[in-house]
Design a protein around this motif. Structure first.
Motif, PDB file in Angstrom:
ATOM      1  N   LEU A 112      12.409   8.186  -0.307  1.00 27.01           N
ATOM      2  CA  LEU A 112      13.552   9.098  -0.309  1.00 27.01           C
ATOM      3  C   LEU A 112      13.657   9.834  -1.634  1.00 27.01           C
ATOM      4  CD1 LEU A 112      16.146  10.200   0.976  1.00 27.01           C
ATOM      5  CD2 LEU A 112      17.337   8.182   0.097  1.00 27.01           C
ATOM      6  N   HIS A 113      13.510   9.119  -2.749  1.00 27.79           N
ATOM      7  CA  HIS A 113      13.558   9.750  -4.072  1.00 27.79           C
ATOM      8  C   HIS A 113      12.443  10.785  -4.221  1.00 27.79           C
ATOM      9  CE1 HIS A 113      15.726   5.942  -5.680  1.00 27.79           C
ATOM     10  NE2 HIS A 113      16.593   6.852  -5.290  1.00 27.79           N
ATOM     11  N   LEU A 114      11.260  10.443  -3.708  1.00 28.68           N
ATOM     12  CA  LEU A 114      10.132  11.365  -3.802  1.00 28.68           C
ATOM     13  C   LEU A 114      10.403  12.653  -3.022  1.00 28.68           C
ATOM     14  CD1 LEU A 114       7.208  12.103  -4.507  1.00 28.68           C
ATOM     15  CD2 LEU A 114       6.474  10.740  -2.536  1.00 28.68           C
ATOM     16  N   LYS A 115      10.893  12.520  -1.809  1.00 30.08           N
ATOM     17  CA  LYS A 115      11.158  13.700  -0.981  1.00 30.08           C
ATOM     18  C   LYS A 115      12.265  14.562  -1.575  1.00 30.08           C
ATOM     19  CE  LYS A 115       9.618  11.549   3.324  1.00 30.08           C
ATOM     20  NZ  LYS A 115      10.005  11.067   4.665  1.00 30.08           N
ATOM     21  N   LEU A 116      13.301  13.921  -2.107  1.00 33.04           N
ATOM     22  CA  LEU A 116      14.376  14.680  -2.737  1.00 33.04           C
ATOM     23  C   LEU A 116      13.895  15.376  -4.007  1.00 33.04           C
ATOM     24  CD1 LEU A 116      17.425  12.264  -2.295  1.00 33.04           C
ATOM     25  CD2 LEU A 116      16.929  14.365  -1.029  1.00 33.04           C
ATOM     26  N   ALA A 162       0.836  -1.212   0.000  1.00 35.02           N
ATOM     27  CA  ALA A 162       0.000   0.000   0.000  1.00 35.02           C
ATOM     28  C   ALA A 162       0.865   1.255   0.000  1.00 35.02           C
ATOM     29  CB  ALA A 162      -0.931  -0.017   1.211  1.00 35.02           C
ATOM     30  N   LYS A 163       1.962   1.225   0.774  1.00 36.96           N
ATOM     31  CA  LYS A 163       2.857   2.387   0.827  1.00 36.96           C
ATOM     32  C   LYS A 163       3.520   2.631  -0.519  1.00 36.96           C
ATOM     33  CE  LYS A 163       6.992   2.158   2.546  1.00 36.96           C
ATOM     34  NZ  LYS A 163       8.143   1.983   3.456  1.00 36.96           N
ATOM     35  N   MET A 164       3.965   1.557  -1.174  1.00 35.93           N
ATOM     36  CA  MET A 164       4.615   1.709  -2.470  1.00 35.93           C
ATOM     37  C   MET A 164       3.642   2.213  -3.530  1.00 35.93           C
ATOM     38  SD  MET A 164       7.723   1.088  -1.961  1.00 35.93           S
ATOM     39  CE  MET A 164       8.649   0.431  -0.567  1.00 35.93           C
ATOM     40  N   ASN A 165       2.393   1.748  -3.485  1.00 33.53           N
ATOM     41  CA  ASN A 165       1.391   2.236  -4.438  1.00 33.53           C
ATOM     42  C   ASN A 165       1.147   3.733  -4.251  1.00 33.53           C
ATOM     43  OD1 ASN A 165       0.995  -0.262  -5.645  1.00 33.53           O
ATOM     44  ND2 ASN A 165      -0.637  -0.847  -4.241  1.00 33.53           N
ATOM     45  N   THR A 166       1.012   4.150  -2.994  1.00 29.22           N
ATOM     46  CA  THR A 166       0.795   5.573  -2.712  1.00 29.22           C
ATOM     47  C   THR A 166       1.995   6.410  -3.145  1.00 29.22           C
ATOM     48  OG1 THR A 166      -0.579   4.982  -0.804  1.00 29.22           O
ATOM     49  CG2 THR A 166       0.258   7.229  -0.895  1.00 29.22           C
ATOM     50  N   THR A 167       3.196   5.916  -2.843  1.00 29.61           N
ATOM     51  CA  THR A 167       4.413   6.642  -3.219  1.00 29.61           C
ATOM     52  C   THR A 167       4.536   6.756  -4.730  1.00 29.61           C
ATOM     53  OG1 THR A 167       5.532   5.836  -1.219  1.00 29.61           O
ATOM     54  CG2 THR A 167       6.918   6.706  -2.983  1.00 29.61           C
ATOM     55  N   GLY A 168       4.249   5.667  -5.449  1.00 29.58           N
ATOM     56  CA  GLY A 168       4.354   5.692  -6.906  1.00 29.58           C
ATOM     57  C   GLY A 168       3.387   6.678  -7.540  1.00 29.58           C
ATOM     58  N   VAL A 169       2.149   6.693  -7.059  1.00 30.31           N
ATOM     59  CA  VAL A 169       1.156   7.631  -7.598  1.00 30.31           C
ATOM     60  C   VAL A 169       1.559   9.073  -7.290  1.00 30.31           C
ATOM     61  CG1 VAL A 169      -1.228   8.400  -7.420  1.00 30.31           C
ATOM     62  CG2 VAL A 169      -0.722   5.962  -7.506  1.00 30.31           C
ATOM     63  N   THR A 170       2.001   9.321  -6.067  1.00 26.44           N
ATOM     64  CA  THR A 170       2.420  10.681  -5.683  1.00 26.44           C
ATOM     65  C   THR A 170       3.615  11.137  -6.505  1.00 26.44           C
ATOM     66  OG1 THR A 170       1.670  10.222  -3.420  1.00 26.44           O
ATOM     67  CG2 THR A 170       3.079  12.152  -3.757  1.00 26.44           C
ATOM     68  N   ALA A 171       4.584  10.241  -6.702  1.00 24.10           N
ATOM     69  CA  ALA A 171       5.765  10.598  -7.495  1.00 24.10           C
ATOM     70  C   ALA A 171       5.384  10.901  -8.940  1.00 24.10           C
ATOM     71  CB  ALA A 171       6.782   9.453  -7.447  1.00 24.10           C
ATOM     72  N   LEU A 185       2.551  12.187  -9.901  1.00 24.60           N
ATOM     73  CA  LEU A 185       1.942  13.526  -9.875  1.00 24.60           C
ATOM     74  C   LEU A 185       3.009  14.613  -9.772  1.00 24.60           C
ATOM     75  CD1 LEU A 185      -1.091  12.857  -7.484  1.00 24.60           C
ATOM     76  CD2 LEU A 185      -1.151  13.187  -9.962  1.00 24.60           C
ATOM     77  N   ILE A 186       4.022  14.379  -8.941  1.00 19.13           N
ATOM     78  CA  ILE A 186       5.116  15.357  -8.816  1.00 19.13           C
ATOM     79  C   ILE A 186       5.862  15.492 -10.136  1.00 19.13           C
ATOM     80  CG2 ILE A 186       7.296  15.851  -7.657  1.00 19.13           C
ATOM     81  CD1 ILE A 186       4.840  16.331  -5.936  1.00 19.13           C
ATOM     82  N   ALA A 187       6.077  14.372 -10.832  1.00 22.89           N
ATOM     83  CA  ALA A 187       6.735  14.435 -12.133  1.00 22.89           C
ATOM     84  C   ALA A 187       5.912  15.269 -13.108  1.00 22.89           C
ATOM     85  CB  ALA A 187       6.939  13.016 -12.682  1.00 22.89           C
ATOM     86  N   GLY A 188       4.576  15.146 -13.027  1.00 18.24           N
ATOM     87  CA  GLY A 188       3.714  15.964 -13.883  1.00 18.24           C
ATOM     88  C   GLY A 188       3.808  17.441 -13.548  1.00 18.24           C
ATOM     89  N   VAL A 189       3.903  17.747 -12.254  1.00 16.18           N
ATOM     90  CA  VAL A 189       4.035  19.151 -11.833  1.00 16.18           C
ATOM     91  C   VAL A 189       5.353  19.736 -12.340  1.00 16.18           C
ATOM     92  CG1 VAL A 189       4.309  20.674  -9.838  1.00 16.18           C
ATOM     93  CG2 VAL A 189       2.556  18.899  -9.817  1.00 16.18           C
ATOM     94  N   ILE A 190       6.439  18.982 -12.171  1.00 17.28           N
ATOM     95  CA  ILE A 190       7.745  19.484 -12.622  1.00 17.28           C
ATOM     96  C   ILE A 190       7.773  19.634 -14.135  1.00 17.28           C
ATOM     97  CG2 ILE A 190      10.214  18.994 -12.677  1.00 17.28           C
ATOM     98  CD1 ILE A 190       9.910  17.520 -10.044  1.00 17.28           C
ATOM     99  N   SER A 191       7.200  18.669 -14.846  1.00 14.85           N
ATOM    100  CA  SER A 191       7.164  18.767 -16.309  1.00 14.85           C
ATOM    101  C   SER A 191       6.346  19.973 -16.748  1.00 14.85           C
ATOM    102  CB  SER A 191       6.564  17.484 -16.903  1.00 14.85           C
ATOM    103  OG  SER A 191       7.343  16.361 -16.562  1.00 14.85           O
TER     104      SER A 191
END
Length: 236
Positions: free
Chosen positions: A163-167, A64-73, A75-81
Motif C-alpha cells: 500500500l505504501h509503495l502504490k501510494l 518473497a513478496k516483501m523482498n520484492t516490495t522492498g527492492v521496488t520501493a 528504486l522508487i525512492a531513488g527515482v523521486i530523489s
C-alpha cells in the motif's frame, strides 16, 4: 397493499449505502486485496490436509513478496530523489514538492515495513511450533464451531508495504502531472510546447491507469470469485 413511504425511503437509503460500500471496497482492492488475503488465510488455518506444508509455503511467498516490495520501493525512492536534481527544480510549485516529498516518505516507509515483515516471517518460520505460532499470530481465535478466524485487519497489515509503495507512486505521478499542466496553463495555445507535452503525457498516463485497473481486477477479483464458487459449490 402499497408499502409505507417510510419503509421505501429506508430501503432506498440501504440500497445506496450498499452500492457505495461495494464501490468503495472495489476501489480499495486496487490498493490492498483484502478479501483475497483473508479468504486465503481462512482456508489455510482451517484445512486438515497438508496444513504444515501450506503454512510454510504461505510464509515463503510472503517473504518473497516483501523482498520484492522492498527492492521496488527503494528504486522508487531513488527515482523521486533524482527528480529533485532536475534543472528546473527551483521553479517547481509547492504542491508538486509536497507530493514528491510525500512519495519519498511513503517509499521509505514501504522499505522499512517490508524489512520488519520479512524479519517477522523468518523468525516465525524458524519456530519449532510454526503452525501454532502462525495461527495465534494471524488469527484472533476460534469460533463456536472450532474454526480459526483471521484478524479483520490482517489484510491491511500484510498489505501495508505494498500500500505504501502504490501510494508513493501515485503521489509522485500526481505531482508530475500537476507540474506539467501548471506549465501548460500559462499558454493554452496548441503551439505551446508545454501544452503538447502535458497532453501526450496525460494520454500515456490514462493508458497506464486503464491497464493497471484491468490487470488488478482480472487477477484479484477473478481469484476472489473463484474461491466463492468453490465454497458455494455448483449451482443446481
Amino acid at each position: 397493499m402499497p408499502r409505507p413511504k417510510k419503509n421505501r425511503a429506508l430501503e432506498s437509503v440501504a440500497s445506496l449505502y450498499s452500492s457505495f460500500a461495494k464501490s468503495f471496497n472495489q476501489l480499495l482492492s486496487l490498493l490492498v486485496p483484502g478479501d483475497w488475503s483473508r479468504a486465503t488465510l481462512h482456508d489455510i488455518v482451517n484445512t486438515d490436509e497438508r496444513q504444515d506444508e501450506l503454512i510454510k509455503t504461505y510464509i515463503d511467498s510472503e517473504i518473497a513478496k516483501m523482498n520484492t516490495t522492498g527492492v521496488t520501493a527503494a528504486l522508487i525512492a531513488g527515482v523521486i530523489s533524482g527528480s529533485f536534481s532536475w534543472y528546473n527544480t527551483d521553479n517547481t510549485t509547492w504542491p508538486t514538492k509536497a507530493a514528491w516529498y510525500s512519495g519519498l516518505v511513503l517509499s521509505i516507509a514501504s522499505v522499512a515495513s517490508s524489512a520488519i515483515h520479512t524479519a517477522a516471517f523468518l523468525r516465525m518460520k524458524c519456530d519449532r511450533h510454526v503452525t501454532k505460532r502462525f495461527k495465534t499470530t494471524l488469527a484472533r481465535g476460534q469460533d463456536r464451531e472450532g474454526l480459526w478466524k483471521p484478524h479483520a485487519l490482517i489484510p491491511y497489515v500484510l498489505g501495508g508495504p505494498t500500500l505504501h509503495l502504490k501510494l508513493a507512486v501515485l503521489a509522485f505521478l500526481l505531482g508530475l502531472f500537476y507540474e506539467l499542466w501548471q506549465a501548460a496553463n500559462a499558454n493554452l495555445a496548441w503551439h505551446n510546447d508545454d501544452l503538447k507535452i502535458a497532453f501526450i503525457v496525460t494520454l500515456v498516463g490514462a493508458f497506464v491507469v486503464v491497464n493497471y485497473v484491468f490487470s488488478v481486477r482480472t487477477l484479484v477479483h477473478h481469484s476472489i470469485h473463484t474461491k466463492k464458487e468453490k465454497k458455494e459449490g455448483p449451482s443446481a
